[in-house]
Write a protein that holds these residues in place. Structure first.
Motif, PDB file in Angstrom:
ATOM      1  N   ILE A 205       2.304  -7.429 -21.066  1.00  0.00           N
ATOM      2  CA  ILE A 205       1.721  -8.541 -20.298  1.00  0.00           C
ATOM      3  C   ILE A 205       2.720  -9.042 -19.252  1.00  0.00           C
ATOM      4  O   ILE A 205       2.359  -9.265 -18.087  1.00  0.00           O
ATOM      5  N   TYR A 206       3.976  -9.216 -19.677  1.00  0.00           N
ATOM      6  CA  TYR A 206       4.993  -9.662 -18.720  1.00  0.00           C
ATOM      7  C   TYR A 206       5.141  -8.645 -17.585  1.00  0.00           C
ATOM      8  O   TYR A 206       5.222  -9.024 -16.403  1.00  0.00           O
ATOM      9  N   GLY A 207       5.178  -7.341 -17.924  1.00  0.00           N
ATOM     10  CA  GLY A 207       5.322  -6.308 -16.910  1.00  0.00           C
ATOM     11  C   GLY A 207       4.198  -6.348 -15.891  1.00  0.00           C
ATOM     12  O   GLY A 207       4.432  -6.222 -14.684  1.00  0.00           O
ATOM     13  N   LEU A 208       2.974  -6.547 -16.362  1.00  0.00           N
ATOM     14  CA  LEU A 208       1.823  -6.609 -15.458  1.00  0.00           C
ATOM     15  C   LEU A 208       1.881  -7.841 -14.561  1.00  0.00           C
ATOM     16  O   LEU A 208       1.658  -7.753 -13.345  1.00  0.00           O
ATOM     17  N   VAL A 209       2.194  -8.983 -15.156  1.00  0.00           N
ATOM     18  CA  VAL A 209       2.256 -10.232 -14.383  1.00  0.00           C
ATOM     19  C   VAL A 209       3.377 -10.170 -13.347  1.00  0.00           C
ATOM     20  O   VAL A 209       3.192 -10.523 -12.181  1.00  0.00           O
ATOM     21  N   ALA A 210       4.551  -9.700 -13.772  1.00  0.00           N
ATOM     22  CA  ALA A 210       5.698  -9.628 -12.867  1.00  0.00           C
ATOM     23  C   ALA A 210       5.429  -8.664 -11.715  1.00  0.00           C
ATOM     24  O   ALA A 210       5.752  -8.963 -10.552  1.00  0.00           O
ATOM     25  N   ASN A 211       4.832  -7.519 -12.013  1.00  0.00           N
ATOM     26  CA  ASN A 211       4.521  -6.544 -10.962  1.00  0.00           C
ATOM     27  C   ASN A 211       3.471  -7.076  -9.996  1.00  0.00           C
ATOM     28  O   ASN A 211       3.549  -6.826  -8.786  1.00  0.00           O
ATOM     29  N   PHE A 212       2.501  -7.812 -10.522  1.00  0.00           N
ATOM     30  CA  PHE A 212       1.465  -8.382  -9.653  1.00  0.00           C
ATOM     31  C   PHE A 212       2.056  -9.456  -8.735  1.00  0.00           C
ATOM     32  O   PHE A 212       1.742  -9.499  -7.537  1.00  0.00           O
ATOM     33  N   LEU A 213       2.917 -10.306  -9.280  1.00  0.00           N
ATOM     34  CA  LEU A 213       3.542 -11.343  -8.459  1.00  0.00           C
ATOM     35  C   LEU A 213       4.428 -10.732  -7.376  1.00  0.00           C
ATOM     36  O   LEU A 213       4.453 -11.207  -6.233  1.00  0.00           O
ATOM     37  N   PHE A 214       5.135  -9.653  -7.736  1.00  0.00           N
ATOM     38  CA  PHE A 214       5.972  -8.987  -6.732  1.00  0.00           C
ATOM     39  C   PHE A 214       5.101  -8.339  -5.650  1.00  0.00           C
ATOM     40  O   PHE A 214       5.480  -8.312  -4.472  1.00  0.00           O
ATOM     41  N   PHE A 215       3.941  -7.833  -6.043  1.00  0.00           N
ATOM     42  CA  PHE A 215       2.985  -7.262  -5.091  1.00  0.00           C
ATOM     43  C   PHE A 215       2.534  -8.326  -4.083  1.00  0.00           C
ATOM     44  O   PHE A 215       2.495  -8.067  -2.866  1.00  0.00           O
ATOM     45  N   ILE A 216       2.198  -9.509  -4.562  1.00  0.00           N
ATOM     46  CA  ILE A 216       1.783 -10.606  -3.675  1.00  0.00           C
ATOM     47  C   ILE A 216       2.916 -10.976  -2.703  1.00  0.00           C
ATOM     48  O   ILE A 216       2.698 -11.151  -1.499  1.00  0.00           O
ATOM     49  N   PHE A 217       4.130 -11.077  -3.241  1.00  0.00           N
ATOM     50  CA  PHE A 217       5.295 -11.385  -2.404  1.00  0.00           C
ATOM     51  C   PHE A 217       5.499 -10.304  -1.336  1.00  0.00           C
ATOM     52  O   PHE A 217       5.786 -10.612  -0.165  1.00  0.00           O
ATOM     53  N   THR A 218       5.328  -9.046  -1.708  1.00  0.00           N
ATOM     54  CA  THR A 218       5.511  -7.934  -0.773  1.00  0.00           C
ATOM     55  C   THR A 218       4.469  -7.969   0.335  1.00  0.00           C
ATOM     56  O   THR A 218       4.778  -7.700   1.504  1.00  0.00           O
ATOM     57  N   ILE A 219       3.237  -8.319  -0.012  1.00  0.00           N
ATOM     58  CA  ILE A 219       2.167  -8.393   0.989  1.00  0.00           C
ATOM     59  C   ILE A 219       2.518  -9.404   2.077  1.00  0.00           C
ATOM     60  O   ILE A 219       2.509  -9.088   3.286  1.00  0.00           O
ATOM     61  N   TYR A 220       2.850 -10.633   1.690  1.00  0.00           N
ATOM     62  CA  TYR A 220       3.070 -11.697   2.674  1.00  0.00           C
ATOM     63  C   TYR A 220       4.357 -11.486   3.475  1.00  0.00           C
ATOM     64  O   TYR A 220       4.397 -11.740   4.678  1.00  0.00           O
ATOM     65  N   SER A 221       5.416 -10.994   2.825  1.00  0.00           N
ATOM     66  CA  SER A 221       6.668 -10.776   3.557  1.00  0.00           C
ATOM     67  C   SER A 221       6.550  -9.598   4.519  1.00  0.00           C
ATOM     68  O   SER A 221       7.143  -9.611   5.603  1.00  0.00           O
ATOM     69  N   THR A 222       5.759  -8.586   4.155  1.00  0.00           N
ATOM     70  CA  THR A 222       5.547  -7.446   5.055  1.00  0.00           C
ATOM     71  C   THR A 222       4.735  -7.865   6.269  1.00  0.00           C
ATOM     72  O   THR A 222       5.062  -7.501   7.415  1.00  0.00           O
ATOM     73  N   ARG A 223       3.693  -8.624   6.051  1.00  0.00           N
ATOM     74  CA  ARG A 223       2.861  -9.090   7.172  1.00  0.00           C
ATOM     75  C   ARG A 223       3.647 -10.010   8.099  1.00  0.00           C
ATOM     76  O   ARG A 223       3.410 -10.026   9.318  1.00  0.00           O
ATOM     77  N   PHE A 224       4.574 -10.758   7.551  1.00  0.00           N
ATOM     78  CA  PHE A 224       5.409 -11.644   8.359  1.00  0.00           C
ATOM     79  C   PHE A 224       6.438 -10.861   9.185  1.00  0.00           C
ATOM     80  O   PHE A 224       6.727 -11.220  10.328  1.00  0.00           O
ATOM     81  N   THR A 225       6.962  -9.784   8.617  1.00  0.00           N
ATOM     82  CA  THR A 225       8.044  -9.022   9.251  1.00  0.00           C
ATOM     83  C   THR A 225       7.550  -8.019  10.276  1.00  0.00           C
ATOM     84  O   THR A 225       8.175  -7.839  11.334  1.00  0.00           O
ATOM     85  N   PHE A 226       6.430  -7.349   9.990  1.00  0.00           N
ATOM     86  CA  PHE A 226       5.945  -6.270  10.866  1.00  0.00           C
ATOM     87  C   PHE A 226       4.632  -6.662  11.532  1.00  0.00           C
ATOM     88  O   PHE A 226       3.689  -7.076  10.869  1.00  0.00           O
ATOM     89  N   LYS A 227       4.604  -6.487  12.834  1.00  0.00           N
ATOM     90  CA  LYS A 227       3.413  -6.848  13.601  1.00  0.00           C
ATOM     91  C   LYS A 227       2.384  -5.725  13.662  1.00  0.00           C
ATOM     92  O   LYS A 227       1.215  -5.969  13.941  1.00  0.00           O
ATOM     93  N   ASN A 228       2.817  -4.478  13.425  1.00  0.00           N
ATOM     94  CA  ASN A 228       1.905  -3.336  13.445  1.00  0.00           C
ATOM     95  C   ASN A 228       1.103  -3.303  12.143  1.00  0.00           C
ATOM     96  O   ASN A 228       1.568  -2.826  11.114  1.00  0.00           O
ATOM     97  N   LYS A 229      -0.120  -3.792  12.214  1.00  0.00           N
ATOM     98  CA  LYS A 229      -0.936  -3.928  11.012  1.00  0.00           C
ATOM     99  C   LYS A 229      -1.299  -2.580  10.380  1.00  0.00           C
ATOM    100  O   LYS A 229      -1.557  -2.522   9.177  1.00  0.00           O
ATOM    101  N   GLN A 230      -1.322  -1.509  11.184  1.00  0.00           N
ATOM    102  CA  GLN A 230      -1.719  -0.205  10.666  1.00  0.00           C
ATOM    103  C   GLN A 230      -0.757   0.313   9.597  1.00  0.00           C
ATOM    104  O   GLN A 230      -1.160   1.077   8.719  1.00  0.00           O
ATOM    105  N   ASP A 231       0.526  -0.094   9.669  1.00  0.00           N
ATOM    106  CA  ASP A 231       1.525   0.390   8.711  1.00  0.00           C
ATOM    107  C   ASP A 231       1.724  -0.544   7.520  1.00  0.00           C
ATOM    108  O   ASP A 231       2.487  -0.224   6.603  1.00  0.00           O
ATOM    109  N   HIS A 232       1.072  -1.694   7.534  1.00  0.00           N
ATOM    110  CA  HIS A 232       1.280  -2.681   6.473  1.00  0.00           C
ATOM    111  C   HIS A 232       1.024  -2.098   5.081  1.00  0.00           C
ATOM    112  O   HIS A 232       1.831  -2.268   4.161  1.00  0.00           O
ATOM    113  N   GLY A 233      -0.112  -1.430   4.914  1.00  0.00           N
ATOM    114  CA  GLY A 233      -0.480  -0.917   3.596  1.00  0.00           C
ATOM    115  C   GLY A 233       0.528   0.081   3.045  1.00  0.00           C
ATOM    116  O   GLY A 233       0.876   0.038   1.866  1.00  0.00           O
ATOM    117  N   VAL A 234       1.020   0.984   3.910  1.00  0.00           N
ATOM    118  CA  VAL A 234       1.986   2.002   3.483  1.00  0.00           C
ATOM    119  C   VAL A 234       3.316   1.363   3.094  1.00  0.00           C
ATOM    120  O   VAL A 234       3.935   1.735   2.093  1.00  0.00           O
TER     121      VAL A 234
END
Length: 317
Positions: free
Chosen positions: A74-103
């Motif tokens: 349970i901890y592993g799933l929650v921690a990985n999900f929270l890190f995923f959310i953090f990665t989404i927002y920090s990537t969108r903030f750092t890179f303007k090219n939306k096409q590469d965001h997902g990769v």
């Protein structure tokens, strides 16, 4: 000084064999003893036959109360999900090219748990570690696939289409199927004929050597020469931020020994090779995905060794 050398040798004993097998794969590919066709066929064999056999037998033969490890999963799933959310927002903030965001996002969170991390766990903890790791791999594989589809699906695409990809990816995954069967057989004490377990063990013994050779042979080391900000960004997230965040969280919650070691190895592993397949299938930047895989695979040998050294020095794993 003696303690320093002892801890360093312990760290090298875990990552060293993986390092040698990866670079042996590179050498065999360059000397044409193996080729792309061998790597493709062998990788398919590992994913569909030998690795499922290894995970199934590890669970069936384990003397472990998996229910007691539910808090770890349970901890592993929650921690990985929270890190995923953090990665989404920090990537969108750092890179303007939306096409590469997902990769970039996928490269930053998706660990190679079924091959590299499992090899680390096997070297450090043996069969008991592999059995527990199998449950963790099943849970995170489901989570990673869902997160990957979310990250790689353009916002204007149909949600039903994305849901269909998720269902198809999960229901046809041999690893998840074998782990579920293993848990069912173990829980119900289903007798497995000795002839089947012996034959299965032959397959299981092939898994890590063959998988690591294929991983090494498929590496494109020339891609590491390219100074690509997106590649370095995803690499730092995968190899530094993810293991630091998940491992420190585990320490604060009281995990130690095998449990903490498992959390570290699973989060410190390089980006999964499946991220390239997923990126290409969903129209993402496959070249960038391949560069991230290559860079994280090589660099993880250093970062993982350092992480093991630090954790073992403090007596945490």
């Amino acid at each position: 000084m003696d303690n320093f050398i002892t801890q360093l040798l312990f760290s090298a004993s875990i990552t060293g064999p993986i390092c040698l097998m990866l670079f042996l794969g590179v050498l065999l590919k360059r000397t044409h003893l193996i080729n792309d066709n061998f790597i493709e066929v062998s990788s398919k064999l590992v994913f569909q036959v030998t690795l499922p056999a290894m995970l199934f037998l590890s669970i069936v033969n384990a003397n472990h109360d998996f229910a007691s490890s539910s808090h770890l999963i349970i901890y592993g799933l929650v921690a990985n999900f929270l890190f995923f959310i953090f990665t989404i927002y920090s990537t969108r903030f750092t890179f303007k090219n939306k096409q590469d965001h997902g990769v970039i996002i996928q490269g930053g969170f998706r660990s190679n748990t079924a091959i590299i991390a499992l090899a680390y766990v096997a070297n450090a903890y043996g069969n008991a570690g592999v059995a527990l790791a199998a449950i963790y791999v099943a849970a995170t594989t489901i989570l990673y696939n869902i997160q990957a589809v979310i990250a790689l699906t353009p916002k204007d695409d149909n949600d039903k289409q994305a849901f269909g990809v998720i269902v198809k990816t999960l229901t046809k995954n041999p690893l998840i199927i074998s782990i579920i069967l293993g848990i069912a057989c173990s829980s119900l004490s289903v007798p497995i004929p000795k002839i089947i377990t012996q034959a299965g063990q032959y397959f299981a013994n092939m898994t890590l050597p063959l998988a690591l050779l294929c991983a090494g042979g498929s590496l494109n080391l020339t891609s590491m020469k390219k100074d690509n900000l997106a590649t370095w960004f995803a690499t730092s997230y995968k190899l530094i931020l993810s293991p630091v965040f998940i491992t420190i969280g585990g320490i604060l919650l009281g995990f130690s020994g095998l449990d903490l070691g498992l959390l570290f190895f699973m989060s410190a592993a390089p980006t999964a090779a499946a991220s390239y397949v997923m990126a290409r299938a969903m129209g993402g930047n496959a070249t960038l995905a391949a560069n991230i895989i290559a860079q994280t695979t090589v660099a993880s040998l250093v970062t993982c060794t350092l992480g093991i050294f630090i954790l073992s020095s403090f007596g945490l794993i």
